[in-house]
Scaffold this motif. Structure first.
Motif, PDB file in Angstrom:
ATOM      1  N   VAL A  11       0.972  -1.226  -0.095  1.00 48.06           N
ATOM      2  CA  VAL A  11      -0.032   0.039   0.003  1.00 48.06           C
ATOM      3  C   VAL A  11       0.785   1.141  -0.024  1.00 48.06           C
ATOM      4  CG1 VAL A  11      -1.751   1.258   1.524  1.00 48.06           C
ATOM      5  CG2 VAL A  11      -2.001  -1.011   1.039  1.00 48.06           C
ATOM      6  N   GLY A  12       1.646   1.403   0.830  1.00 49.58           N
ATOM      7  CA  GLY A  12       2.664   2.423   0.993  1.00 49.58           C
ATOM      8  C   GLY A  12       3.431   2.878  -0.314  1.00 49.58           C
ATOM      9  N   LEU A  13       3.962   1.777  -0.835  1.00 49.83           N
ATOM     10  CA  LEU A  13       4.878   2.159  -1.967  1.00 49.83           C
ATOM     11  C   LEU A  13       3.876   2.286  -3.292  1.00 49.83           C
ATOM     12  CD1 LEU A  13       7.616   2.115  -3.359  1.00 49.83           C
ATOM     13  CD2 LEU A  13       7.342  -0.496  -3.688  1.00 49.83           C
ATOM     14  N   VAL A  14       2.619   1.637  -3.444  1.00 46.42           N
ATOM     15  CA  VAL A  14       1.996   2.065  -4.663  1.00 46.42           C
ATOM     16  C   VAL A  14       1.425   3.464  -4.533  1.00 46.42           C
ATOM     17  CG1 VAL A  14      -0.182   1.283  -5.864  1.00 46.42           C
ATOM     18  CG2 VAL A  14       1.516  -0.459  -5.221  1.00 46.42           C
ATOM     19  N   THR A  15       0.858   3.631  -3.199  1.00 50.48           N
ATOM     20  CA  THR A  15       0.264   4.689  -3.217  1.00 50.48           C
ATOM     21  C   THR A  15       1.251   6.097  -3.154  1.00 50.48           C
ATOM     22  OG1 THR A  15       0.143   4.712  -0.728  1.00 50.48           O
ATOM     23  CG2 THR A  15      -1.670   4.191  -1.666  1.00 50.48           C
ATOM     24  N   GLY A  16       2.389   5.901  -2.554  1.00 48.79           N
ATOM     25  CA  GLY A  16       3.637   6.759  -2.745  1.00 48.79           C
ATOM     26  C   GLY A  16       3.905   7.416  -4.178  1.00 48.79           C
ATOM     27  N   VAL A  17       4.114   6.151  -4.950  1.00 48.72           N
ATOM     28  CA  VAL A  17       4.488   6.125  -6.110  1.00 48.72           C
ATOM     29  C   VAL A  17       3.249   6.883  -6.909  1.00 48.72           C
ATOM     30  CG1 VAL A  17       4.812   5.067  -8.377  1.00 48.72           C
ATOM     31  CG2 VAL A  17       5.979   4.330  -6.382  1.00 48.72           C
ATOM     32  N   CYS A  18       2.185   6.705  -6.955  1.00 48.63           N
ATOM     33  CA  CYS A  18       1.096   7.532  -7.423  1.00 48.63           C
ATOM     34  C   CYS A  18       1.006   8.735  -7.139  1.00 48.63           C
ATOM     35  CB  CYS A  18      -0.181   6.607  -7.379  1.00 48.63           C
ATOM     36  SG  CYS A  18      -0.192   4.926  -8.010  1.00 48.63           S
ATOM     37  N   PHE A  19       0.698   9.171  -5.845  1.00 44.03           N
ATOM     38  CA  PHE A  19       0.838  10.549  -5.368  1.00 44.03           C
ATOM     39  C   PHE A  19       1.990  11.334  -6.023  1.00 44.03           C
ATOM     40  CE2 PHE A  19      -1.651   9.405  -1.711  1.00 44.03           C
ATOM     41  CZ  PHE A  19      -2.769   9.882  -1.852  1.00 44.03           C
ATOM     42  N   ALA A  20       3.225  10.867  -6.116  1.00 43.89           N
ATOM     43  CA  ALA A  20       4.312  11.302  -6.919  1.00 43.89           C
ATOM     44  C   ALA A  20       4.055  11.559  -8.350  1.00 43.89           C
ATOM     45  CB  ALA A  20       5.735  10.704  -6.830  1.00 43.89           C
ATOM     46  N   GLY A  21       3.465  10.595  -8.743  1.00 45.72           N
ATOM     47  CA  GLY A  21       3.182  10.817 -10.375  1.00 45.72           C
ATOM     48  C   GLY A  21       2.030  12.095 -10.455  1.00 45.72           C
ATOM     49  N   THR A  22       1.415  12.517  -9.443  1.00 47.47           N
ATOM     50  CA  THR A  22       0.353  13.664  -9.640  1.00 47.47           C
ATOM     51  C   THR A  22       1.153  15.102  -9.099  1.00 47.47           C
ATOM     52  OG1 THR A  22      -0.801  13.182  -7.751  1.00 47.47           O
ATOM     53  CG2 THR A  22      -1.634  12.363  -9.980  1.00 47.47           C
ATOM     54  N   GLY A  23       2.432  15.165  -8.731  1.00 47.94           N
ATOM     55  CA  GLY A  23       3.430  15.974  -8.672  1.00 47.94           C
ATOM     56  C   GLY A  23       3.596  16.473  -7.498  1.00 47.94           C
ATOM     57  N   ASN A  24       3.061  15.453  -6.445  1.00 46.10           N
ATOM     58  CA  ASN A  24       3.601  15.714  -5.072  1.00 46.10           C
ATOM     59  C   ASN A  24       4.942  15.116  -4.671  1.00 46.10           C
ATOM     60  OD1 ASN A  24       0.689  16.203  -3.854  1.00 46.10           O
ATOM     61  ND2 ASN A  24       0.503  14.472  -4.917  1.00 46.10           N
ATOM     62  N   ASP A  25       5.783  15.722  -3.642  1.00 44.99           N
ATOM     63  CA  ASP A  25       6.899  15.382  -3.281  1.00 44.99           C
ATOM     64  C   ASP A  25       6.833  14.362  -2.241  1.00 44.99           C
ATOM     65  OD1 ASP A  25       9.768  16.340  -3.497  1.00 44.99           O
ATOM     66  OD2 ASP A  25       9.465  16.165  -1.306  1.00 44.99           O
ATOM     67  N   VAL A  26       7.338  13.076  -2.592  1.00 43.37           N
ATOM     68  CA  VAL A  26       6.719  12.094  -1.401  1.00 43.37           C
ATOM     69  C   VAL A  26       8.075  11.152  -1.194  1.00 43.37           C
ATOM     70  CG1 VAL A  26       5.706   9.820  -1.519  1.00 43.37           C
ATOM     71  CG2 VAL A  26       4.678  11.491  -2.930  1.00 43.37           C
ATOM     72  N   THR A  27       8.144  11.049   0.187  1.00 38.28           N
ATOM     73  CA  THR A  27       8.984  10.492   0.989  1.00 38.28           C
ATOM     74  C   THR A  27       8.389   8.898   1.616  1.00 38.28           C
ATOM     75  OG1 THR A  27      10.095  12.314   1.477  1.00 38.28           O
ATOM     76  CG2 THR A  27      10.702  10.256   2.840  1.00 38.28           C
ATOM     77  N   CYS A  28       9.224   8.090   1.257  1.00 36.87           N
ATOM     78  CA  CYS A  28       8.560   6.786   1.522  1.00 36.87           C
ATOM     79  C   CYS A  28       9.651   6.197   2.781  1.00 36.87           C
ATOM     80  CB  CYS A  28       8.740   5.699   0.547  1.00 36.87           C
ATOM     81  SG  CYS A  28       7.187   6.096  -0.862  1.00 36.87           S
ATOM     82  N   LEU A  29       8.985   5.961   4.134  1.00 39.04           N
ATOM     83  CA  LEU A  29       9.740   5.580   5.025  1.00 39.04           C
ATOM     84  C   LEU A  29       9.347   4.154   5.479  1.00 39.04           C
ATOM     85  CD1 LEU A  29      11.236   6.464   7.963  1.00 39.04           C
ATOM     86  CD2 LEU A  29       9.071   6.632   8.597  1.00 39.04           C
ATOM     87  N   ASP A  30      10.670   3.381   5.887  1.00 40.29           N
ATOM     88  CA  ASP A  30      10.338   2.128   6.069  1.00 40.29           C
ATOM     89  C   ASP A  30      11.766   1.674   7.130  1.00 40.29           C
ATOM     90  OD1 ASP A  30       8.488  -0.312   4.865  1.00 40.29           O
ATOM     91  OD2 ASP A  30       9.889  -0.931   6.300  1.00 40.29           O
ATOM     92  N   LEU A  31      10.926   0.866   8.194  1.00 38.89           N
ATOM     93  CA  LEU A  31      12.147   0.334   9.291  1.00 38.89           C
ATOM     94  C   LEU A  31      13.039  -0.817   8.457  1.00 38.89           C
ATOM     95  CD1 LEU A  31       9.666  -0.287  12.315  1.00 38.89           C
ATOM     96  CD2 LEU A  31      11.109   1.655  11.710  1.00 38.89           C
ATOM     97  N   ASP A  32      12.928  -1.405   7.420  1.00 38.23           N
ATOM     98  CA  ASP A  32      13.340  -2.368   6.681  1.00 38.23           C
ATOM     99  C   ASP A  32      14.520  -1.709   5.791  1.00 38.23           C
ATOM    100  OD1 ASP A  32      14.091  -4.450   5.098  1.00 38.23           O
ATOM    101  OD2 ASP A  32      12.205  -5.508   4.871  1.00 38.23           O
TER     102      ASP A  32
END
Ligand code: NAD
Length: 448
Positions: A11-32
């Motif tokens: 969920v986090g990766l797909v939504t992050g990538v799609c939000f970036a696709g519409t011009g947002n600046d997206v940081t994806c954080l994970d503990l892994d």
């Protein structure tokens, strides 16, 4: 807008990538750290059609960043989306340790810069009331931080996630005030140009929409499986019953395919969570319990058919079963709660050897199954020398096999098709013994 996705899974990766696709600046954080390292190098840790290209494009244009550092990820974020896992605990309740862990991280990080206003959004699927608990927890730990809380359940399907997110049937948001609702209307505007609605509602109802939707879809699957089992007992053909039934517009045809039941990381745990919520509130939810039980029984029932077919030949000990399909459904490498893994575990426990193939889920399955089953790189190679083939996932790759080659590879031309991929008459015509779900496979099967 500057967004932070907490948890860079499906969920986090797909939504992050799609939000970036519409011009947002997206940081994806994970503990892994391994996941984040791989993403920084442009390598996608999950299989999801179309995701690789979008990932590459948005990393190149500088709108997508990956980090394991919570302080850095939260510092400049305007909207923080919590997208961590909510697996079932031993009692069936959603385990909220990752959600609350993320809330604690957020409180710690934002306390250092309490002046900017943020919106903190629970996107994970959570029991009703959880989003407000997240709000209260952050407030208690970081009383000076200014933030609005929201719930925004995610409806994407693995295997079609990009399309689902970019063109959602609807967006649901739970908020406490109109300004937060307007923020979401702006954020999602590019995704609903197709005219599909954004429903802004109270937080408790928004949380419940997700459970009600998944529980209903799970119900459809258990229902059609129950009908298929009745068809088997009475010699009717579920494929024809399905056609006749689904032509009724009130019923529709989606999620009404008989088979091995549902799996994956959502339906099983979300149905269990509804049962647990009912128990906690003292509200009987016998329908949800029956949906879950029917689903579990469907796998057991299918395996019992395999066992009973081999009973007169000394049982499964010493036999070899080939499996086509390991993922819980096609177009994903996700094997969480996959029916294939249940069947393979049962086959191994009964003393059979297993040779399995999946177009993409081989590696993820290997980590779950361990070394006892052979995972092959070719579907015919998996079938080679096997006493029977079990079809456990309806990948397109399996829909039109070279039956001559398959028959020659198998030791005996016996197929257990848990996904009803073929026409029984055609398989019989090619000399196969064909056992599927809810359909008569030989004229003698039809009761007069
Ligand atoms: N997978 C789906 O198809 C789907 C669809 C709709 C909704 N959901 C819901 O979305 C949520 C996430 O599901 P998923 O399948 O993406 O989970 P996932 O297990 O694939 O990913 C969760 C990620 O969160 C990370 N994480 C945990 N705690 C963290 C923290 N404090 N900070 C940063 N990262 C942290 C984990 O390392 C992991 O990578 C669940 O509640 C699920 O029910 C999933």
């Amino acid at each position: 807008m500057r967004l932070t996705m907490v948890g860079t899974g499906y969920v986090g990766l797909v939504t992050g990538v799609c939000f970036a696709g519409t011009g947002n600046d997206v940081t994806c954080l994970d503990l892994d750290a391994r996941k984040i390292d791989s993403l920084r190098q442009g390598r996608c840790p999950i299989y999801e059609p179309g995701l690789d290209e979008l990932l590459e494009r948005n990393i190149k244009n500088g709108r997508l960043h990956f980090t394991t550092d919570p302080a850095g990820a939260y510092r400049d974020a305007e909207i923080i989306f919590i997208c961590v896992g909510t697996p079932s605990d031993a009692t069936g309740h959603a385990d909220l340790k990752y959600v609350m862990g993320a809330a604690d991280d957020i409180a710690r990080a934002l306390q250092k810069d309490p002046s900017s206003h943020r919106t903190i959004v629970v996107k994970s699927t959570v029991p009703v009331g959880t989003t407000l608990k997240v709000r209260d927890r952050i407030r208690a730990a970081a009383p000076n931080v200014r933030f609005a809380i929201a719930n925004n359940p995610e409806f994407l399907k693995e295997g079609d996630a990009i399309n689902d997110f970019n063109k959602p049937d609807r967006v649901v948001v739970g908020v406490e005030n109109e300004q937060t609702g307007d923020l979401f209307r702006r954020l999602y505007d590019p995704f609903v140009r197709n005219g599909h609605p954004i429903y802004v509602m109270d937080i408790l109802s928004s949380e419940m929409v997700k459970y009600a939707s998944n529980n209903f879809l799970a119900t459809k699957i258990s229902f059609i499986n129950e009908m298929a089992n009745l068809c088997e007992a009475y010699g009717a053909d579920i494929a024809k019953v399905r056609e006749g039934m689904c032509a009724d517009k009130r019923i529709g045809s989606q999620f009404l395919y008989p088979g091995l039941g549902y799996g994956g990381s959502c339906f099983p745990k979300d149905t269990l969570a509804c049962i647990a919520m009912g128990k906690q509130a003292g509200v009987p939810v016998p329908l949800s319990s029956a949906v879950h039980e029917t689903n579990q029984r469907q796998r057991d029932r299918f395996f019992a058919r395999i066992e009973s077919r081999f009973a007169s030949a000394g049982g499964l000990r010493g036999k070899t079963l080939a499996f086509w399909g390991l993922a819980f459904k096609p177009r994903t490498d996700d094997v969480r709660e996959a029916p294939a893994l249940t069947l393979i575990a049962k086959a191994l426990a009964a003393g059979a050897s297993v040779r399995a193939f999946d177009p993409v889920a081989g590696e993820t399955a290997r980590a779950e199954i361990g070394p006892d089953a052979a995972i092959l790189a070719d579907m015919y190679e998996a079938a080679r020398g096997s006493d029977a083939l079990v079809i456990s996932t309806d990948w397109d790759d399996f829909k039109s096999p070279d039956l001559g080659r398959l028959g020659a590879a198998l030791k005996s031309k016996l197929i257990f098709d848990g996904r009803n991929l073929y026409r029984p008459e055609e398989m019989i015509g090619h000399g196969f013994e064909y056992i599927c779900v809810g359909r008569p496979v030989a004229p003698g099967d039809r009761k007069s």
